[in-house]
Design a protein around this motif. Sequence first.
Motif, mmCIF file in Angstrom:
data_model
loop_
_atom_site.group_PDB
_atom_site.id
_atom_site.type_symbol
_atom_site.label_atom_id
_atom_site.label_comp_id
_atom_site.label_asym_id
_atom_site.label_seq_id
_atom_site.Cartn_x
_atom_site.Cartn_y
_atom_site.Cartn_z
ATOM 1 N N ALA A 66 0.940 -0.907 -0.077
ATOM 2 C CA ALA A 66 0.003 0.132 -0.096
ATOM 3 C C ALA A 66 0.752 1.339 0.070
ATOM 4 N N VAL A 67 2.142 1.287 0.401
ATOM 5 C CA VAL A 67 3.352 2.407 0.384
ATOM 6 C C VAL A 67 3.941 2.448 -0.884
ATOM 7 N N ALA A 68 4.048 1.505 -1.103
ATOM 8 C CA ALA A 68 4.093 1.858 -2.719
ATOM 9 C C ALA A 68 3.199 2.407 -3.481
ATOM 10 N N GLU A 69 1.731 1.659 -3.523
ATOM 11 C CA GLU A 69 1.083 2.379 -4.293
ATOM 12 C C GLU A 69 0.834 3.608 -3.827
ATOM 13 N N LEU A 70 0.767 3.803 -2.939
ATOM 14 C CA LEU A 70 0.372 5.421 -2.259
ATOM 15 C C LEU A 70 1.557 5.865 -3.161
ATOM 16 N N ASN A 71 3.139 5.748 -3.894
ATOM 17 C CA ASN A 71 4.073 6.608 -3.407
ATOM 18 C C ASN A 71 4.168 6.488 -5.606
ATOM 19 N N LYS A 72 3.420 5.186 -5.940
ATOM 20 C CA LYS A 72 3.374 5.333 -6.994
ATOM 21 C C LYS A 72 2.360 6.550 -7.755
ATOM 22 N N ALA A 73 1.266 6.363 -7.114
ATOM 23 C CA ALA A 73 0.108 7.203 -7.804
ATOM 24 C C ALA A 73 0.301 8.824 -6.791
ATOM 25 N N GLY A 74 1.099 9.002 -6.587
ATOM 26 C CA GLY A 74 1.482 9.858 -6.233
ATOM 27 C C GLY A 74 2.762 11.271 -6.966
ATOM 28 N N ALA A 75 2.903 10.275 -7.755
ATOM 29 C CA ALA A 75 3.916 10.552 -8.225
ATOM 30 C C ALA A 75 3.682 10.578 -9.659
ATOM 31 N N SER A 76 2.739 9.644 -9.936
ATOM 32 C CA SER A 76 2.379 9.516 -11.812
ATOM 33 C C SER A 76 1.596 10.298 -12.723
ATOM 34 N N TRP A 77 1.145 11.576 -11.390
ATOM 35 C CA TRP A 77 0.778 12.538 -12.270
ATOM 36 C C TRP A 77 1.722 13.514 -13.138
ATOM 37 N N LEU A 78 3.154 12.890 -13.084
ATOM 38 C CA LEU A 78 4.017 13.492 -14.240
ATOM 39 C C LEU A 78 3.472 12.807 -15.242
ATOM 40 N N ASN A 79 3.469 11.876 -15.698
ATOM 41 C CA ASN A 79 2.745 11.071 -16.382
ATOM 42 C C ASN A 79 1.478 11.497 -17.482
ATOM 43 N N PRO A 117 -3.714 17.579 -19.650
ATOM 44 C CA PRO A 117 -5.119 17.112 -19.441
ATOM 45 C C PRO A 117 -5.809 17.152 -17.809
ATOM 46 N N LEU A 118 -6.707 18.341 -18.237
ATOM 47 C CA LEU A 118 -7.369 19.005 -16.760
ATOM 48 C C LEU A 118 -8.400 17.916 -16.578
ATOM 49 N N GLY A 119 -8.525 16.851 -17.031
ATOM 50 C CA GLY A 119 -9.319 15.145 -16.538
ATOM 51 C C GLY A 119 -8.704 14.611 -15.792
ATOM 52 N N SER A 120 -7.625 14.804 -16.146
ATOM 53 C CA SER A 120 -6.757 13.791 -15.923
ATOM 54 C C SER A 120 -6.330 14.307 -14.443
ATOM 55 N N LEU A 121 -5.635 14.950 -14.709
ATOM 56 C CA LEU A 121 -5.260 15.698 -12.520
ATOM 57 C C LEU A 121 -6.682 15.486 -11.936
ATOM 58 N N VAL A 122 -7.789 15.846 -12.274
ATOM 59 C CA VAL A 122 -8.652 15.530 -11.148
ATOM 60 C C VAL A 122 -8.771 14.555 -11.231
ATOM 61 N N GLN A 123 -9.340 13.161 -12.179
ATOM 62 C CA GLN A 123 -9.322 12.033 -11.501
ATOM 63 C C GLN A 123 -7.621 11.813 -11.039
ATOM 64 N N LYS A 124 -6.074 11.724 -11.287
ATOM 65 C CA LYS A 124 -5.126 11.444 -10.320
ATOM 66 C C LYS A 124 -5.762 12.137 -8.915
ATOM 67 N N GLY A 125 -5.578 13.242 -8.689
ATOM 68 C CA GLY A 125 -6.235 13.320 -7.633
ATOM 69 C C GLY A 125 -7.108 11.870 -6.530
ATOM 70 N N SER A 126 -8.482 11.993 -6.926
ATOM 71 C CA SER A 126 -8.746 11.004 -6.338
ATOM 72 C C SER A 126 -7.837 9.165 -6.316
ATOM 73 N N ASP A 127 -7.155 9.317 -7.268
ATOM 74 C CA ASP A 127 -6.469 8.355 -7.150
ATOM 75 C C ASP A 127 -5.589 7.813 -5.645
ATOM 76 N N VAL A 128 -4.966 9.669 -5.874
ATOM 77 C CA VAL A 128 -4.085 9.754 -4.987
ATOM 78 C C VAL A 128 -4.497 9.113 -3.337
ATOM 79 N N ARG A 129 -6.432 10.142 -3.006
ATOM 80 C CA ARG A 129 -6.627 9.726 -2.215
ATOM 81 C C ARG A 129 -7.314 8.519 -2.063
ATOM 82 N N VAL A 130 -7.656 7.431 -3.149
ATOM 83 C CA VAL A 130 -7.645 5.707 -2.104
ATOM 84 C C VAL A 130 -6.986 5.340 -2.105
ATOM 85 N N ALA A 131 -5.645 5.901 -2.596
ATOM 86 C CA ALA A 131 -4.118 4.901 -2.627
ATOM 87 C C ALA A 131 -4.292 5.223 -0.827
#
Length: 241
Positions: A66-79, A117-131
């Motif tokens: 879970a720690v690794a997934e959170l780190n991954k979600a926090g950094a993947s917005w650069l993609n 892509p603004l929509g992707s950034l909004v979704q990424k915030g949700s992904d981080v919260r889920v992680a």
Amino acid sequence: MKKNMLLACLFVASTSAFAQAQKPGTPVAATSANTANAPFDIRDRLVELALKNPGIKVRDFERDKAVAELNKAGASWLNYVTVSSNLNEVSLGKYRGTTDPRNSLFYPLWNVGISVPLGSLVQKGSDVRVARRNLDIASAQQESAHRQIKAMILSKYHDYLMNKELLTIQNEVVEDDYAIFSQAEAKLATGSISYEEYSSASKKYNDDRFKKMNIERDLNVVKLEIEEIIGTKLDDVLAQH
């Protein structure tokens, strides 16, 4: 007399077992001087070994995941950020200082574009919260598993001490019964007692032997259960302390 002692021991042991169930982490109330003076580092060592149980390691690994997934979600917005640039012969100065007409053409020195892509950034915030919530869940499950295994190993060690003490007392009861039975057998041979009196002594002796066998079985079972949790021989652990 021995029978009364056995009943008293059972009462004290049952009371101690109830207290242990209420407070798994507290020292067990022993039923004799030997168990009362048992070193507490034995219990600490048992808990330490129990926390290395494969079932507990799974919880630890799940939290690490879970720690690794959170780190991954926090950094993947650069993609989602795309950077592009346009370099050409003029901007690179290939025709600088020459009479080539292309030298007079206007090109920006750097042509850089960023696409977000603004929509992707909004979704990424949700992904981080889920992680992050998944990490919280994994941490809570890990803590719960640690508490449960600690309560389990301490409770079973208490059962081990109780059954060991009960077996000591029951051995004394059986020895007394055997002495009485032997006397009854000798008296029956001389005709000084009736067969009913002999049968009564024999029945009591056999009943207490059966109780002894049950206590021995309970002692061996709880010992095996402890060894299953700690992954080593209980006798080896006790011998080290």
